[in-house]
Design a protein around this motif. Structure first.
Motif, PDB file in Angstrom:
ATOM      1  N   ILE A 177      40.147  25.278  52.119  1.00 36.29           N
ATOM      2  CA  ILE A 177      40.060  26.520  52.890  1.00 36.29           C
ATOM      3  C   ILE A 177      40.487  26.288  54.332  1.00 36.29           C
ATOM      4  N   GLU A 178      39.964  25.234  54.941  1.00 35.68           N
ATOM      5  CA  GLU A 178      40.291  24.920  56.343  1.00 35.68           C
ATOM      6  C   GLU A 178      41.765  24.607  56.539  1.00 35.68           C
ATOM      7  N   SER A 179      42.422  24.101  55.490  1.00 36.60           N
ATOM      8  CA  SER A 179      43.846  23.759  55.613  1.00 36.60           C
ATOM      9  C   SER A 179      44.754  24.959  55.373  1.00 36.60           C
ATOM     10  N   GLY A 180      44.154  26.102  54.995  1.00 40.07           N
ATOM     11  CA  GLY A 180      44.963  27.286  54.733  1.00 40.07           C
ATOM     12  C   GLY A 180      45.555  27.326  53.338  1.00 40.07           C
ATOM     13  N   TYR A 181      44.983  26.581  52.415  1.00 42.81           N
ATOM     14  CA  TYR A 181      45.465  26.562  51.031  1.00 42.81           C
ATOM     15  C   TYR A 181      45.390  27.974  50.446  1.00 42.81           C
ATOM     16  N   ALA A 182      46.350  28.331  49.623  1.00 47.32           N
ATOM     17  CA  ALA A 182      46.382  29.658  48.994  1.00 47.32           C
ATOM     18  C   ALA A 182      45.247  29.749  47.970  1.00 47.32           C
ATOM     19  N   LEU A 183      44.195  30.480  48.317  1.00 46.84           N
ATOM     20  CA  LEU A 183      42.978  30.511  47.510  1.00 46.84           C
ATOM     21  C   LEU A 183      43.180  31.125  46.134  1.00 46.84           C
ATOM     22  N   ASP A 184      44.144  32.008  45.980  1.00 42.33           N
ATOM     23  CA  ASP A 184      44.355  32.678  44.704  1.00 42.33           C
ATOM     24  C   ASP A 184      45.435  32.015  43.858  1.00 42.33           C
ATOM     25  N   THR A 185      45.735  30.753  44.165  1.00 38.42           N
ATOM     26  CA  THR A 185      46.658  29.970  43.352  1.00 38.42           C
ATOM     27  C   THR A 185      46.155  29.979  41.917  1.00 38.42           C
ATOM     28  N   GLN A 186      47.080  30.092  40.963  1.00 32.65           N
ATOM     29  CA  GLN A 186      46.715  30.144  39.553  1.00 32.65           C
ATOM     30  C   GLN A 186      47.295  28.951  38.794  1.00 32.65           C
ATOM     31  N   ASP A 187      46.539  28.485  37.800  1.00 35.39           N
ATOM     32  CA  ASP A 187      47.040  27.401  36.957  1.00 35.39           C
ATOM     33  C   ASP A 187      47.896  27.978  35.827  1.00 35.39           C
ATOM     34  N   SER A 188      48.253  27.157  34.867  1.00 31.80           N
ATOM     35  CA  SER A 188      49.154  27.593  33.793  1.00 31.80           C
ATOM     36  C   SER A 188      48.553  28.693  32.919  1.00 31.80           C
ATOM     37  N   LYS A 189      47.221  28.837  32.912  1.00 33.11           N
ATOM     38  CA  LYS A 189      46.563  29.895  32.148  1.00 33.11           C
ATOM     39  C   LYS A 189      46.244  31.108  33.019  1.00 33.11           C
ATOM     40  N   GLY A 190      46.608  31.002  34.290  1.00 30.01           N
ATOM     41  CA  GLY A 190      46.345  32.094  35.217  1.00 30.01           C
ATOM     42  C   GLY A 190      44.979  32.023  35.869  1.00 30.01           C
ATOM     43  N   TYR A 191      44.226  30.953  35.624  1.00 28.38           N
ATOM     44  CA  TYR A 191      42.904  30.825  36.222  1.00 28.38           C
ATOM     45  C   TYR A 191      43.021  30.508  37.708  1.00 28.38           C
ATOM     46  N   THR A 192      42.175  31.149  38.486  1.00 25.36           N
ATOM     47  CA  THR A 192      42.049  30.826  39.909  1.00 25.36           C
ATOM     48  C   THR A 192      40.803  29.968  40.079  1.00 25.36           C
ATOM     49  N   ALA A 193      40.635  29.410  41.262  1.00 26.61           N
ATOM     50  CA  ALA A 193      39.419  28.634  41.546  1.00 26.61           C
ATOM     51  C   ALA A 193      38.188  29.526  41.400  1.00 26.61           C
ATOM     52  N   LEU A 194      38.298  30.784  41.801  1.00 28.66           N
ATOM     53  CA  LEU A 194      37.165  31.699  41.693  1.00 28.66           C
ATOM     54  C   LEU A 194      36.814  31.949  40.224  1.00 28.66           C
ATOM     55  N   ILE A 195      37.798  32.168  39.394  1.00 25.88           N
ATOM     56  CA  ILE A 195      37.541  32.360  37.961  1.00 25.88           C
ATOM     57  C   ILE A 195      36.849  31.121  37.396  1.00 25.88           C
ATOM     58  N   LEU A 196      37.355  29.934  37.734  1.00 24.87           N
ATOM     59  CA  LEU A 196      36.773  28.694  37.216  1.00 24.87           C
ATOM     60  C   LEU A 196      35.349  28.473  37.715  1.00 24.87           C
ATOM     61  N   ALA A 197      35.105  28.748  38.990  1.00 23.04           N
ATOM     62  CA  ALA A 197      33.756  28.577  39.542  1.00 23.04           C
ATOM     63  C   ALA A 197      32.780  29.551  38.884  1.00 23.04           C
ATOM     64  N   ALA A 198      33.208  30.785  38.680  1.00 30.97           N
ATOM     65  CA  ALA A 198      32.335  31.791  38.046  1.00 30.97           C
ATOM     66  C   ALA A 198      32.036  31.401  36.606  1.00 30.97           C
ATOM     67  N   TYR A 199      33.050  31.027  35.866  1.00 34.34           N
ATOM     68  CA  TYR A 199      32.915  30.684  34.460  1.00 34.34           C
ATOM     69  C   TYR A 199      32.038  29.445  34.266  1.00 34.34           C
ATOM     70  N   ASN A 200      32.118  28.522  35.214  1.00 36.55           N
ATOM     71  CA  ASN A 200      31.374  27.270  35.107  1.00 36.55           C
ATOM     72  C   ASN A 200      30.030  27.294  35.819  1.00 36.55           C
ATOM     73  N   GLY A 201      29.571  28.476  36.226  1.00 39.44           N
ATOM     74  CA  GLY A 201      28.231  28.610  36.785  1.00 39.44           C
ATOM     75  C   GLY A 201      28.031  27.917  38.123  1.00 39.44           C
ATOM     76  N   GLN A 202      28.960  28.110  39.046  1.00 36.62           N
ATOM     77  CA  GLN A 202      28.895  27.474  40.362  1.00 36.62           C
ATOM     78  C   GLN A 202      28.723  28.536  41.452  1.00 36.62           C
ATOM     79  N   PRO A 203      27.496  29.042  41.648  1.00 40.80           N
ATOM     80  CA  PRO A 203      27.299  30.156  42.583  1.00 40.80           C
ATOM     81  C   PRO A 203      27.670  29.840  44.033  1.00 40.80           C
TER      82      PRO A 203
END
Length: 176
Positions: free
Chosen positions: A47-73
């Motif tokens: 975040i501090e480096s300005g990384y694109a937060l909504d970057t998607q992997d090959s399945k279209g998952y974002t970090a937010l999708i992965l954190a939500a799915y994996n129970g990381q509040p």
């Protein structure tokens, strides 16, 4: 690890490197792994480096999708606070909210429901978050979604609605 990620981010942002795509893939892997594990310190480095937060992997998952799915509040909260878009859909059209409901992450789902996403946002099968809540008997979330304006009578491609699914009525494809 945080120092290593910071160093790589600095290098990639500062100049073109031979094998830059390999480095970017490796960074993306660190980013998504941090979201899955709930490693907020590493996420903060991105975040501090300005990384694109909504970057998607090959399945279209974002970090937010992965954190939500994996129970990381904590990771979910940090990503949302930093500006991650909760409305982004994976390649099947599912959102972080749909993933949280599917996995039974009710507190994360409630947090995601506070974002500005359309409560009737549909995935590729025409399903909504309310339909997920109905199917998986997440009655409190279904009621919350209804209060937010979700249409419990909206139909997916098979004619399922959140209300019908909550009552145990599931329409399946007809086999021939």
């Amino acid at each position: 690890m945080r120092f290593f990620v910071s160093w790589i981010l600095l290098l990639v942002s500062g100049q073109a490197l031979a094998g830059e795509s390999d480095v970017r893939e490796q960074l993306q892997g660190y980013y998504f792994d941090a979201a899955r594990r709930g490693d907020v310190a590493i996420l903060d480095t991105f975040i501090e480096s300005g990384y694109a937060l909504d970057t998607q992997d090959s399945k279209g998952y974002t970090a937010l999708i992965l954190a939500a799915y994996n129970g990381q509040p904590e990771a979910v909260e940090r990503l949302l606070t930093a500006g991650a878009n909760a409305c982004v859909q994976d390649k099947r059209g599912n959102t972080a909210l749909m993933g949280a409901i599917f996995k039974g992450e009710l507190n994360i789902a409630r947090r995601l429901m506070l974002t500005d996403c359309n409560p009737d946002q549909r995935n590729g099968a025409g399903q909504t978050a309310a339909m997920y809540a109905g199917l998986f008997k997440r009655v409190e979330l279904l009621n919350d979604l209804s209060r937010q304006g979700a249409n419990l009578n909206a139909e997916d491609a098979l004619g399922n609605t959140a209300a019908r699914l909550a009552n145990g009525e599931i329409r399946m494809p007809v086999s021939r």
